[in-house]
Design a protein around this motif. Structure first.
Motif, PDB file in Angstrom:
ATOM      1  N   VAL A  13       0.834  -1.195   0.000  1.00  0.00           N
ATOM      2  CA  VAL A  13       0.000   0.000   0.000  1.00  0.00           C
ATOM      3  C   VAL A  13       0.878   1.258   0.000  1.00  0.00           C
ATOM      4  CG1 VAL A  13      -1.779   1.280   1.227  1.00  0.00           C
ATOM      5  CG2 VAL A  13      -1.843  -1.219   1.200  1.00  0.00           C
ATOM      6  N   ARG A  14       0.767   2.025  -1.057  1.00  0.00           N
ATOM      7  CA  ARG A  14       1.486   3.284  -1.242  1.00  0.00           C
ATOM      8  C   ARG A  14       2.984   3.183  -0.912  1.00  0.00           C
ATOM      9  NH1 ARG A  14      -3.216   4.287   1.294  1.00  0.00           N
ATOM     10  NH2 ARG A  14      -2.224   4.475   3.327  1.00  0.00           N
ATOM     11  N   PRO A  15       3.673   2.202  -1.485  1.00  0.00           N
ATOM     12  CA  PRO A  15       5.114   2.095  -1.222  1.00  0.00           C
ATOM     13  C   PRO A  15       5.844   3.315  -1.744  1.00  0.00           C
ATOM     14  CG  PRO A  15       4.490   0.705  -3.062  1.00  0.00           C
ATOM     15  CD  PRO A  15       3.208   1.214  -2.475  1.00  0.00           C
ATOM     16  N   GLN A  16       6.901   3.713  -1.046  1.00  0.00           N
ATOM     17  CA  GLN A  16       7.559   4.979  -1.369  1.00  0.00           C
ATOM     18  C   GLN A  16       8.798   4.819  -2.248  1.00  0.00           C
ATOM     19  OE1 GLN A  16       7.879   5.937   2.856  1.00  0.00           O
ATOM     20  NE2 GLN A  16       6.510   7.656   2.581  1.00  0.00           N
ATOM     21  N   MET A  17       9.532   3.743  -2.069  1.00  0.00           N
ATOM     22  CA  MET A  17      10.796   3.593  -2.785  1.00  0.00           C
ATOM     23  C   MET A  17      10.774   2.362  -3.679  1.00  0.00           C
ATOM     24  SD  MET A  17      13.480   4.525   0.265  1.00  0.00           S
ATOM     25  CE  MET A  17      14.894   4.310  -0.825  1.00  0.00           C
ATOM     26  N   GLY A  18      11.229   2.535  -4.913  1.00  0.00           N
ATOM     27  CA  GLY A  18      11.294   1.409  -5.829  1.00  0.00           C
ATOM     28  C   GLY A  18      12.169   0.290  -5.300  1.00  0.00           C
ATOM     29  N   GLU A  19      13.274   0.663  -4.603  1.00  0.00           N
ATOM     30  CA  GLU A  19      14.166  -0.351  -4.059  1.00  0.00           C
ATOM     31  C   GLU A  19      13.438  -1.284  -3.089  1.00  0.00           C
ATOM     32  OE1 GLU A  19      16.769   3.292  -4.880  1.00  0.00           O
ATOM     33  OE2 GLU A  19      14.723   2.853  -4.231  1.00  0.00           O
ATOM     34  N   ASN A  20      12.528  -0.719  -2.293  1.00  0.00           N
ATOM     35  CA  ASN A  20      11.802  -1.546  -1.329  1.00  0.00           C
ATOM     36  C   ASN A  20      10.773  -2.447  -2.004  1.00  0.00           C
ATOM     37  OD1 ASN A  20      13.195  -0.634   0.920  1.00  0.00           O
ATOM     38  ND2 ASN A  20      11.809   1.092   1.230  1.00  0.00           N
ATOM     39  N   ILE A  21      10.200  -1.976  -3.099  1.00  0.00           N
ATOM     40  CA  ILE A  21       9.286  -2.830  -3.866  1.00  0.00           C
ATOM     41  C   ILE A  21      10.075  -3.998  -4.442  1.00  0.00           C
ATOM     42  CG2 ILE A  21       7.710  -2.960  -5.823  1.00  0.00           C
ATOM     43  CD1 ILE A  21       7.191   0.050  -5.443  1.00  0.00           C
ATOM     44  N   GLY A  22      11.272  -3.713  -4.968  1.00  0.00           N
ATOM     45  CA  GLY A  22      12.120  -4.771  -5.505  1.00  0.00           C
ATOM     46  C   GLY A  22      12.537  -5.773  -4.437  1.00  0.00           C
ATOM     47  N   ALA A  23      12.874  -5.262  -3.248  1.00  0.00           N
ATOM     48  CA  ALA A  23      13.255  -6.149  -2.145  1.00  0.00           C
ATOM     49  C   ALA A  23      12.077  -7.027  -1.732  1.00  0.00           C
ATOM     50  CB  ALA A  23      13.751  -5.328  -0.957  1.00  0.00           C
ATOM     51  N   ALA A  24      10.879  -6.449  -1.746  1.00  0.00           N
ATOM     52  CA  ALA A  24       9.682  -7.228  -1.410  1.00  0.00           C
ATOM     53  C   ALA A  24       9.437  -8.315  -2.448  1.00  0.00           C
ATOM     54  CB  ALA A  24       8.474  -6.299  -1.308  1.00  0.00           C
ATOM     55  N   ALA A  25       9.634  -7.990  -3.720  1.00  0.00           N
ATOM     56  CA  ALA A  25       9.461  -8.979  -4.785  1.00  0.00           C
ATOM     57  C   ALA A  25      10.461 -10.119  -4.627  1.00  0.00           C
ATOM     58  CB  ALA A  25       9.635  -8.314  -6.148  1.00  0.00           C
ATOM     59  N   ARG A  26      11.690  -9.768  -4.326  1.00  0.00           N
ATOM     60  CA  ARG A  26      12.723 -10.793  -4.128  1.00  0.00           C
ATOM     61  C   ARG A  26      12.351 -11.688  -2.955  1.00  0.00           C
ATOM     62  NH1 ARG A  26      19.200  -9.483  -3.433  1.00  0.00           N
ATOM     63  NH2 ARG A  26      19.907 -11.635  -3.197  1.00  0.00           N
ATOM     64  N   ASN A  47       8.996   0.916 -12.222  1.00  0.00           N
ATOM     65  CA  ASN A  47      10.086   1.627 -11.559  1.00  0.00           C
ATOM     66  C   ASN A  47      11.385   0.851 -11.775  1.00  0.00           C
ATOM     67  OD1 ASN A  47      11.972   2.499  -9.495  1.00  0.00           O
ATOM     68  ND2 ASN A  47      10.238   3.509  -8.486  1.00  0.00           N
ATOM     69  N   PRO A  48      12.352   1.436 -12.502  1.00  0.00           N
ATOM     70  CA  PRO A  48      13.598   0.713 -12.798  1.00  0.00           C
ATOM     71  C   PRO A  48      14.389   0.340 -11.544  1.00  0.00           C
ATOM     72  CG  PRO A  48      13.754   3.025 -13.450  1.00  0.00           C
ATOM     73  CD  PRO A  48      12.325   2.767 -13.138  1.00  0.00           C
ATOM     74  N   LYS A  49      14.261   1.135 -10.479  1.00  0.00           N
ATOM     75  CA  LYS A  49      14.987   0.812  -9.245  1.00  0.00           C
ATOM     76  C   LYS A  49      14.425  -0.455  -8.600  1.00  0.00           C
ATOM     77  CE  LYS A  49      16.468   5.543  -8.199  1.00  0.00           C
ATOM     78  NZ  LYS A  49      16.414   6.666  -7.216  1.00  0.00           N
ATOM     79  N   ALA A  50      13.132  -0.676  -8.776  1.00  0.00           N
ATOM     80  CA  ALA A  50      12.533  -1.895  -8.250  1.00  0.00           C
ATOM     81  C   ALA A  50      13.071  -3.113  -8.993  1.00  0.00           C
ATOM     82  CB  ALA A  50      11.008  -1.835  -8.372  1.00  0.00           C
ATOM     83  N   VAL A  51      13.188  -2.998 -10.300  1.00  0.00           N
ATOM     84  CA  VAL A  51      13.694  -4.103 -11.106  1.00  0.00           C
ATOM     85  C   VAL A  51      15.130  -4.426 -10.726  1.00  0.00           C
ATOM     86  CG1 VAL A  51      14.230  -4.875 -13.439  1.00  0.00           C
ATOM     87  CG2 VAL A  51      12.150  -3.553 -13.013  1.00  0.00           C
ATOM     88  N   ALA A  52      15.961  -3.382 -10.554  1.00  0.00           N
ATOM     89  CA  ALA A  52      17.367  -3.587 -10.196  1.00  0.00           C
ATOM     90  C   ALA A  52      17.498  -4.288  -8.851  1.00  0.00           C
ATOM     91  CB  ALA A  52      18.089  -2.248 -10.167  1.00  0.00           C
ATOM     92  N   MET A  53      16.629  -3.945  -7.914  1.00  0.00           N
ATOM     93  CA  MET A  53      16.714  -4.510  -6.561  1.00  0.00           C
ATOM     94  C   MET A  53      16.105  -5.906  -6.486  1.00  0.00           C
ATOM     95  SD  MET A  53      17.957  -3.706  -3.640  1.00  0.00           S
ATOM     96  CE  MET A  53      17.902  -4.293  -1.943  1.00  0.00           C
ATOM     97  N   SER A  54      15.251  -6.262  -7.432  1.00  0.00           N
ATOM     98  CA  SER A  54      14.536  -7.537  -7.349  1.00  0.00           C
ATOM     99  C   SER A  54      15.447  -8.734  -7.553  1.00  0.00           C
ATOM    100  CB  SER A  54      13.405  -7.581  -8.381  1.00  0.00           C
ATOM    101  OG  SER A  54      13.933  -7.609  -9.698  1.00  0.00           O
ATOM    102  N   SER A  55      16.606  -8.536  -8.172  1.00  0.00           N
ATOM    103  CA  SER A  55      17.628  -9.574  -8.305  1.00  0.00           C
ATOM    104  C   SER A  55      17.071 -10.898  -8.813  1.00  0.00           C
ATOM    105  CB  SER A  55      18.330  -9.798  -6.964  1.00  0.00           C
ATOM    106  OG  SER A  55      19.411 -10.696  -7.090  1.00  0.00           O
ATOM    107  N   GLY A  56      16.501 -10.875 -10.021  1.00  0.00           N
ATOM    108  CA  GLY A  56      16.009 -12.108 -10.615  1.00  0.00           C
ATOM    109  C   GLY A  56      14.528 -12.331 -10.465  1.00  0.00           C
ATOM    110  N   ALA A  57      13.863 -11.493  -9.674  1.00  0.00           N
ATOM    111  CA  ALA A  57      12.417 -11.641  -9.491  1.00  0.00           C
ATOM    112  C   ALA A  57      11.658 -10.635 -10.359  1.00  0.00           C
ATOM    113  CB  ALA A  57      12.042 -11.453  -8.021  1.00  0.00           C
ATOM    114  N   GLY A  58      12.283 -10.230 -11.470  1.00  0.00           N
ATOM    115  CA  GLY A  58      11.666  -9.233 -12.346  1.00  0.00           C
ATOM    116  C   GLY A  58      10.338  -9.689 -12.935  1.00  0.00           C
ATOM    117  N   ARG A  59      10.198 -10.991 -13.178  1.00  0.00           N
ATOM    118  CA  ARG A  59       8.938 -11.494 -13.733  1.00  0.00           C
ATOM    119  C   ARG A  59       7.785 -11.183 -12.797  1.00  0.00           C
ATOM    120  NH1 ARG A  59       5.528 -15.414 -12.956  1.00  0.00           N
ATOM    121  NH2 ARG A  59       6.726 -16.446 -11.326  1.00  0.00           N
ATOM    122  N   LEU A  60       8.044 -11.317 -11.509  1.00  0.00           N
ATOM    123  CA  LEU A  60       7.008 -11.033 -10.521  1.00  0.00           C
ATOM    124  C   LEU A  60       6.563  -9.572 -10.625  1.00  0.00           C
ATOM    125  CD1 LEU A  60       7.068 -12.327  -6.884  1.00  0.00           C
ATOM    126  CD2 LEU A  60       6.364  -9.991  -7.360  1.00  0.00           C
TER     127      LEU A  60
END
Length: 250
Positions: A13-26, A47-60
């Motif tokens: 809900v209303r996440p603020q940082m792409g990095e944290n979305i990526g970490a959650a996906a991972r 958000n490209p920062k989310a993709v970078a942080m997801s570390s292989g979970a980009g499909r999600l």
């Protein structure tokens, strides 16, 4: 497309940082969860920062459902948990992550659709969001520092989900690629080899104590869980010591 594995939806809900979305996906993908719903992300989506942080979970992330508000994200759900570290004064059942995921597994098995809401990084879910939930998940953390990072909270909840949906092996031993436990016959032959050589060397002395010494030695072997490689190595050690002595070693 998301997998067909029955599972709860994780709603950010209303996440603020792409990095944290990526970490959650991972964290979700670590435990086989792939149904992410993102409500009004502050920095837009994708958000490209989310993709970078997801570390292989980009499909999600590619398959994540983008929602304008909480009601849209929860529209098809029959039971909703809200995660929060603060007391809210709302009359709702409060569960540990373990108990919450037990309940989630039961409800999903009976055909219900379950969601878990996670709040924005700065202050967590608002009371208005929590009011839409059926129950609260509260993590037993240090009361002097109760704040959890979004990715950490998702990881913890995902782990508890996996404990309910898959068998967790709590203890194992890495035997290596070629490792196998030694059989009883192999261990017995090792025991006989050592007894024979030690007897020839005069180790079991005096004679009246010999049987007790052999029993103690057998007890030592039985306390050692050995692989076949261990047994072979111990045979080799004894053989080499005998050869060395026969060659006049001191």
């Amino acid at each position: 497309m998301p997998t067909d594995t029955p599972q709860p939806a994780f709603v950010l809900v209303r996440p603020q940082m792409g990095e944290n979305i990526g970490a959650a996906a991972r964290a979700m993908w670590n435990f086989g969860l792939d149904r992410m719903r993102i409500v009004a992300p502050r920095d837009g989506w994708p958000n490209p920062k989310a993709v970078a942080m997801s570390s292989g979970a980009g499909r999600l992330l590619d398959e994540a459902q983008l929602c304008a508000d909480v009601p849209e994200a929860l529209g098809d759900c029959t039971y909703v948990f809200a995660t929060t570290a603060r007391q809210r004064g709302l009359t709702k059942p409060v569960y540990s992550p373990e108990r919450a995921m037990q309940i989630a597994a039961q409800k999903i098995a009976s055909g219900e659709k379950v969601a878990v809401m996670f709040g924005p990084e700065r202050a967590g879910l608002e009371n208005e969001d929590i009011a839409k939930a059926n129950a609260i998940i509260s993590v037993p953390v240090n009361p002097l520092y109760a704040s959890l990072n979004l990715g950490q909270c998702v990881l913890l909840t995902g782990y508890e989900w996996m404990r309910q949906s898959a068998e967790v092996v709590h203890e194992t031993t890495d035997l290596g690629r070629k490792g196998e436990w030694a059989s009883g016959v192999e261990v017995e032959k090792l025991v006989e080899h050592y007894e024979e050589r030690l007897d020839a060397a005069g180790f079991f002395f005096p004679p009246e104590k010999a049987e007790g010494m052999k029993t103690n030695l057998r007890n030592l072997w039985s306390r050692m869980r050995m692989t076949r490689s261990d047994v072979q190595m111990l045979h080799g050690i004894m053989r080499q010591m005998v050869r060395w002595k026969e060659r006049g070693g001191e």
